[in-house]
Design an enzyme around this catalytic site. Structure first.
Site, PDB file in Angstrom:
ATOM      1  N   ASP A  32       0.390  -0.684  -0.182  1.00  0.00           N
ATOM      2  CA  ASP A  32       0.073   0.067  -0.111  1.00  0.00           C
ATOM      3  C   ASP A  32       0.883   1.355  -0.836  1.00  0.00           C
ATOM      4  O   ASP A  32       2.654   0.851   0.520  1.00  0.00           O
ATOM      5  CB  ASP A  32      -0.811   0.238   0.689  1.00  0.00           C
ATOM      6  CG  ASP A  32      -2.520   0.365   0.969  1.00  0.00           C
ATOM      7  OD1 ASP A  32      -1.834   1.978   0.347  1.00  0.00           O
ATOM      8  OD2 ASP A  32      -3.044   0.689   1.704  1.00  0.00           O
ATOM      9  N   TRP A  33       0.457   2.163  -0.314  1.00  0.00           N
ATOM     10  CA  TRP A  33       1.081   3.448  -0.488  1.00  0.00           C
ATOM     11  C   TRP A  33       1.608   4.072   0.568  1.00  0.00           C
ATOM     12  O   TRP A  33       1.086   4.565   1.742  1.00  0.00           O
ATOM     13  CB  TRP A  33       0.201   4.640  -1.030  1.00  0.00           C
ATOM     14  CG  TRP A  33       0.072   4.711  -2.550  1.00  0.00           C
ATOM     15  CD1 TRP A  33       0.078   5.782  -3.840  1.00  0.00           C
ATOM     16  CD2 TRP A  33       0.444   3.652  -3.437  1.00  0.00           C
ATOM     17  NE1 TRP A  33       0.313   5.172  -4.639  1.00  0.00           N
ATOM     18  CE2 TRP A  33      -0.322   4.047  -4.663  1.00  0.00           C
ATOM     19  CE3 TRP A  33      -0.269   2.324  -3.178  1.00  0.00           C
ATOM     20  CZ2 TRP A  33      -0.188   3.081  -5.887  1.00  0.00           C
ATOM     21  CZ3 TRP A  33      -0.641   1.039  -4.411  1.00  0.00           C
ATOM     22  CH2 TRP A  33      -0.605   2.092  -5.909  1.00  0.00           C
TER      23      TRP A  33
END
Length: 823
Positions: free
Chosen positions: A244-245
């Site tokens: 995920d970012w």
């Protein structure tokens, strides 16, 4: 993977240049490309590029492959079809609809040249307050598993990679960056893993996104047991794992822990950190090669190297997508209460309709954060009812003051010199360091940055400081409201009143202050943007309470009242959890309206259950509308006025009180930032079945405008090398309207050496269009997993010998048929 039969069929249907490659051909091409890559190129390839792309290597024909958020639409590149929240699809219990949604997603992505869609999400609903429950598929691992596989197949069938997320145990937003979810292995295997396992084994998904949180003390992005042992070895996952970012926190542990692609960019997996690790053997070249190989395998298999991804001949505003989201809403809305058959409203008699509540107009179609999709159009409850009943008079009253966010576009500020606006200083770094690159006056802080925010400023990794004053006209309480993606903080008169200085999806914050008439106040706002979406807003307004009286007056004269309440993208979404109670003022609004009109139906927008104790006994009708997408309120109006028969059923247990929930006492976490999943496998209805407390509405529940009966159950063991059981029964429409029934099959295991739930969902069927008086025959096959539990000692699924009860009916608490089978 494509089966040999399908490959043969496609080979005859397509010219040679368009035929899908065989597995052997894919692997040969992957090894050929890998063999031409330098070590430096391999390292570069496992870090993202420009926020939402993979790294390009032009000399090898590798373009930057484009990503888009999901899971309610392909949202990053302008307006798109805004689909319903995925929990709405879960409430349809319709795997074929899930496949259709996936196909529409895939076509929307191809129109925009998107290669990788960051959907679907399959985290289990553990607590109703989770800000992202609306993005997921409910509380039951079997139901989620049956929906996620066709959804993925639909997306990938259109030449777009699907990404199942967030792996694993990311069942709350509170503390997601640094809290550890402490879960025993049996609970993971039986509750939190099955939907991911189905995505891999049945859906053949090419990408898995790891979660932000820690699992049992180890970040998911570097959890070797999670990513390597379970995902890649146990389940045979052939694709790649992306972060995920901003979910990566280290270099060597991540490189050796099974993560393949760091997003949004190579902050930790880069030449600076990995070159010396390769030289001293801390990280092997084989490990790096495996990461690149997995990515290339997916890209080659999906044809990215051999065709243009963008299909401009497809319509940007897809008619197919619009019809699909209408179908989702129609099948997924759940009628929870219908005392005295208040619904459907009779359009011949109902001539004056009051639509009341903050969600009645304008439209609320989706939740917030990275799932929020901007549609080309969306219809509100008010407008949908007016269109459905053109002969009626429809009056709207919000019942409360307008959204705080409206002040973003109306609030007035002055610079220190008295000019209209705020002094803005733009920095080409995230920390407001050094001399500003740009200094100018911004009239307001109200921006969603699609491009660079100012000349000479980069699109990402920048910061801004705004300073100035504002003057209030009257004495009273004022709200200072802000919204930002990523971090922001606000000072009023030198005092910090809002502090949300962290990476996050778009998030709302507010402070209430008392000001004297004609007083002037200093304001300072600071903001930074990392990667991905960028927006920042600031406003102020006087608090007012006038409009509830307007709503009550509108309700007094109406033949029917629809109260549209709940949450919205600013109140429920990524980055934080919401309240269990409805937003401020909504409980009182419902009670006051119900006191003056008996024909009240409450329509709720929320991703899970809410506290209804203050008003439910005062209203005869209640519809769970979730987040219905751009066309969902047309479906709502059709249900309210009887043009459609409601057929959705809850994919969650609707909690009566938060204190009755399984997770109560073990949420949001202890002072050491650990969340103990102490309830184990007893989540949702599994908990309520074993508890003295009962839900307000049980899992699988939903009313219809007709009724159904069940009969003729047979339970037959099937000859197989593993236990299989054939369950057959009839469903009869005992009412007066044609309708769909969702028939559910539960298994009760014999008592044994480990605790088992009272029963578990192991089969279901959406039985369509049963006419009044007619019956339909249903067949459900139960495989060995329907009877198994995870044996921690054996590290395998085990089916104990004994007699299993087979329970069949219309909800988890309405199971009139019972049979048995001995295994």
């Amino acid at each position: 993977m494509l089966t040999p039969l399908i490959l043969a069929m496609l080979s005859h249907a397509l010219p040679a240049s368009q035929r899908p490659p065989t597995d052997a051909a894919v692997e040969r091409r992957v090894e050929e490309i890998l063999g031409k890559m330098t070590v430096e190129e391999k390292i570069d390839y496992i870090g993202g590029y420009r926020g939402f792309y993979t790294q390009p290597i032009a000399r090898l024909g590798l373009d930057p492959y484009k990503m888009s958020d999901g899971p309610a639409g392909v949202r990053n590149y302008g307006p798109d079809t805004a689909y319903t929240s995925p929990v709405t699809m879960a409430a349809s219990w319709d795997p074929e609809l899930a496949r259709r949604v996936g196909r529409s997603f895939g076509l929307d992505a191809r129109q925009r040249g998107v290669h990788i869609v960051l959907a679907p999400g399959v985290n289990i609903n553990r607590v109703p307050m989770n800000g992202r429950n609306f993005e997921y598929l409910g509380e039951d691992p079997y139901l989620a598993s049956q929906l996620v596989a066709p959804w993925i197949q639909g997306i990938q069938g259109e030449g777009v990679i699907a990404t199942v997320k967030h792996y694993a145990a990311n069942s709350q937003e509170h503390g997601r960056w640094n809290y550890s979810m402490d879960v025993d292995e049996r609970t993971l295997r039986e509750i939190y893993f099955p939907a991911f396992e189905a995505a891999v084994k049945k859906g053949k998904v090419w990408s898995v996104m790891c979660a932000y949180n820690l699992l049992n003390g180890v970040y998911c992005s570097e959890n070797k047991w999670l990513l390597d042992d379970v995902l890649k070895k146990d389940w045979g996952f052939q694709g790649f794992v992306m972060s995920d970012w901003g979910a990566v926190h280290s270099s060597i542990p991540v490189a050796n822990g099974g993560l393949d692609l760091e997003m949004p960019g190579p902050q930790f997996l880069n030449r600076r950190t990995l070159t010396p690790a390769l030289q001293d053997g801390t990280v092997s070249q084989a490990t790096i090669d495996d990461k690149v190989r997995r990515m290339l395998r997916a890209f080659v298999s999906m044809g990215f190297l051999d065709r243009k991804q963008e299909r401009p001949e497809l319509p940007a505003e897809s008619p197919e997508g619009a019809e699909t989201t209408y179908q989702e809403a129609k099948e997924g809305m759940v009628l929870l209460k219908n005392d005295h058959n208040i619904l459907p409203f009779d359009a011949r008699k109902v001539k004056k309709i009051a639509v009341i509540g903050p969600n009645g107009h304008p439209a609320v179609w989706g939740g917030g954060g990275s799932a929020f999709t901007t549609p080309f159009r969306a219809i509100s409850v008010r407008d949908a009812i007016a269109a459905a009943v053109p002969g009626a008079t429809v009056t709207f009253a919000p019942g409360m003051v307008a959204s705080s966010s409206e002040s973003f576009g109306t609030a007035r500020f002055q610079t220190e010199s008295g000019a209209n606006g705020l002094t803005a200083e733009y920095f080409n770094n995230k920390n407001l360091e050094g001399t500003p690159q740009v200094t100018r006056i911004d009239r307001r802080v109200n921006a969603h940055y699609e491009n660079a925010p100012a000349p000479g400023i980069e699109r990402t990794n920048f910061s801004v400081r705004w300073t100035g004053t504002f003057t209030v006209p009257e004495t009273g309480d004022y709200e200072i409201v802000a919204r930002g993606d990523d971090g922001f903080r606000v000072w009023i008169d030198g005092k910090k009143v809002i502090d949300e200085w962290r990476d996050q999806a778009a998030f709302d914050a507010m402070a209430t202050l008392h000001f004297a008439a004609d007083s002037t106040h200093s304001v300072k706002m600071e903001y930074y943007q990392g990667e991905g979406d960028a927006e920042i807003h600031l406003g102020w307004r006087k608090v007012s309470g006038r409009s509830i009286d307007e709503a009550v007056n509108a309700a007094k004269d109406a033949d029917a009242v629809v109260v549209s309440v709940g949450f919205n993208p600013r109140l429920e979404g990524e980055g934080d959890d919401r309240t269990f109670r409805l937003p401020k003022g909504q409980d009182d609004l419902i009670k006051r309206v119900a006191a003056v009109n008996r024909n009240v139906v409450v329509v709720l927008n929320a991703g899970a259950s809410v506290d209804t104790t203050r008003w439910l006994d005062k209203v005869p009708g209640f519809v769970q509308a979730w987040y219905p997408g751009q066309d969902g309120n047309r479906a709502l109006a059709a249900i309210l006025f009887g043009k459609e028969n409601p057929s959705g059923k809850l994919p969650i247990s609707f909690d009566r009180r938060w204190e009755y929930s399984a997770a109560y006492g073990n949420y949001p976490g202890d002072p050491e930032k650990r969340v103990k999943y102490a309830e184990g496998i007893f989540v949702g209805y599994r908990h309520y079945d074993a508890s003295k407390y009962k839900p307000l509405y049980p899992f699988g529940f939903g009313l219809s405008y007709t009724t159904y009966g069940y009969s003729n159950l047979t339970v037959t063991p099937m000859r197989s090398h593993e236990p299989q059981v054939r369950v057959e029964f009839d469903v009869r429409n005992t009412g007066k309207r044609t309708g769909d029934e969702i028939a559910q099959v539960y298994v009760r295991a014999p008592k044994g050496s480990v605790p088992r739930p009272v029963k578990e969902l192991k089969g279901f069927s959406r039985v369509r269009a049963i006419r009044p008086g007619a019956s339909k025959h249903v067949v459900v096959t139960l495989d060995s997993r329907a009877f198994a539990y995870w044996d921690v000692a054996k590290k395998d699924w085990v089916v104990p010998h004994g007699e299993y009860r087979i329970l069949v009916g219309g909800s988890s608490q309405n199971l009139p048929l019972s049979g048995s089978v001995r295994l």
